[in-house]
Design an enzyme around this catalytic site. Sequence first.
Site, short mmCIF file in Angstrom:
data_model
loop_
_atom_site.label_atom_id
_atom_site.label_comp_id
_atom_site.label_asym_id
_atom_site.label_seq_id
_atom_site.Cartn_x
_atom_site.Cartn_y
_atom_site.Cartn_z
N VAL A 98 54.40 37.08 45.80
CA VAL A 98 55.03 37.19 44.48
C VAL A 98 55.96 36.01 44.26
CG1 VAL A 98 56.48 38.60 42.99
CG2 VAL A 98 54.88 39.70 44.58
N THR A 99 55.66 35.19 43.29
CA THR A 99 56.54 34.07 42.94
C THR A 99 56.52 33.86 41.44
OG1 THR A 99 54.91 32.25 42.97
CG2 THR A 99 55.85 32.90 45.09
N VAL A 100 57.61 33.34 40.93
CA VAL A 100 57.69 32.86 39.55
C VAL A 100 58.33 31.47 39.59
CG1 VAL A 100 58.64 33.22 37.25
CG2 VAL A 100 57.88 35.19 38.60
N ARG B 243 62.80 34.85 33.90
CA ARG B 243 63.37 35.65 32.82
C ARG B 243 62.47 35.71 31.58
NH1 ARG B 243 65.63 36.31 36.88
NH2 ARG B 243 67.87 36.22 37.32
N ARG B 244 61.16 35.65 31.83
CA ARG B 244 60.22 35.79 30.71
C ARG B 244 59.35 37.03 30.86
NH1 ARG B 244 58.00 29.62 29.48
NH2 ARG B 244 59.98 28.53 29.82
N GLY B 245 59.64 37.85 31.87
CA GLY B 245 58.88 39.08 32.06
C GLY B 245 57.54 38.89 32.76
N LEU B 246 57.33 37.72 33.40
CA LEU B 246 56.03 37.48 34.03
C LEU B 246 55.79 38.43 35.20
CD1 LEU B 246 55.81 33.57 33.99
CD2 LEU B 246 55.10 35.23 32.25
N LEU B 247 56.79 38.60 36.07
CA LEU B 247 56.63 39.53 37.19
C LEU B 247 56.48 40.95 36.69
CD1 LEU B 247 56.59 40.50 40.09
CD2 LEU B 247 59.10 40.32 40.13
N TYR C 58 63.38 44.26 43.46
CA TYR C 58 62.35 45.29 43.39
C TYR C 58 62.86 46.71 43.16
CZ TYR C 58 59.32 41.54 44.77
OH TYR C 58 58.63 40.35 44.80
N PHE D 260 53.63 40.55 55.79
CA PHE D 260 52.36 40.34 55.07
C PHE D 260 52.65 39.67 53.73
CE2 PHE D 260 53.82 44.69 54.26
CZ PHE D 260 53.78 44.80 52.88
#
Length: 415
Positions: free
Chosen positions: A85-87, A93-97, A126, A415
């Site tokens: 998981v990376t942005v 802060r654009r809601g991608l995750l 999380y 993992f």
Amino acid sequence: MSAQSRLVAHDPDDFATWIQAVRTGFLDSGAVSAEEVAERRARQDISRAAGVFEGDRCVATYMSFDQEVTVPGGGVVASNAVTAVTVNPTHRRRGLLRGLITEDLRTAKDRGDVVSTLLPAEYLIYGRFGYGPTTSSLEWRVELMRGGLDPQRSGQPDEGSVAFADAAEVRAIGPELYERFRLSQPGAITRNQLFWDLRTGVVTAGPRPWERPFWAVHRDADGVVQGLLTYRVKHAMERNLDAGVAAVETLIAATPAAERALWVFLLSHDRVTTVESGSAPVDSLLPLVLPDRRAASVMGDYDFLWLRPLDLPRMLEARTYGVEDEIVLDVRDPLGLAGGRYLLAASEKGACVTPTTRNADLVLDTGALASLYLGDESAVRLLAAEQLEAGRAEAPVRADLLFRTGRRPWCPDGF
């Protein structure tokens, strides 16, 4: 240019770009080779690897895959394991995750997964998606000159034996041993064949060259393999004296005797003055095998595996409990996937979980329930920290009698 999410498994160029974006997200400058792309596409389950792209540029990454997690009593639950998981810093802060993870969790619930698991690089991310820490780890550092362990100790005949192994032997005996271990260790997760191939040099494609470690195998008095130790030695000299450091990568033991024997073996090395345990269970036997326990100091103390419920009844019914009792849990889910009020009725025959309108004994969110689930955390402690509410004053104590276990849960693998 608008950003679009898409799976990357079917296009080698997309997948190569995705791997590089994962590395960039974790501040790793290692290059991606064509060999690595081909190897991973052939051997790794990347069917659920997704990226957010702006044109040819990958600005966010995400992947999930099938996993099993062992729970108290030796049962297992099906998990949607989340990783990579990376942005990109330019697209935070654009809601991608949020878009990637909420879609994936809903799909996992529809697929029938019981929980979702991950290893968070950052603590604060999380919880808002319903996850909470469910296992912990310690890292020990042992100063052997102080420990007081007799370096001539070779063990008793009924303790079995320890011998070095090579990569081929590890590949042959490791998977079966690990299966026995993981079904007795709450918090342990599945290892596939790729895990063993990566750690024994069969697969070497990656940003850095593979280096062979030492392997030591414990067999009991009947010759049955009961433990496997993987470690490396960093050589050093101090005032013309050997001052090597033995650093453990993993120690897997199916019996307490094997765990004790492997620690004693490592702590008795010549030319080594320090042992570093790597990630070890919070209640590891390591300090207890030393005549002077103060020779073992804690280098690190941290949460490790995080979990979030997807199917509360199946999740709670999968494990065993310490006493026979009934407790009503009112669970709040920030994503609306697994909340509700449930009666947990535990007995020697197993557990039964049903929806109820009875008054709640505990009111808590999915993250707090995750911390209780495998026995790592105390409801009394969470109440004191205002991380749950008690409908009845005695409810947290009763919950601890239900959920806590003799030895703490532990996950040995990332993992």
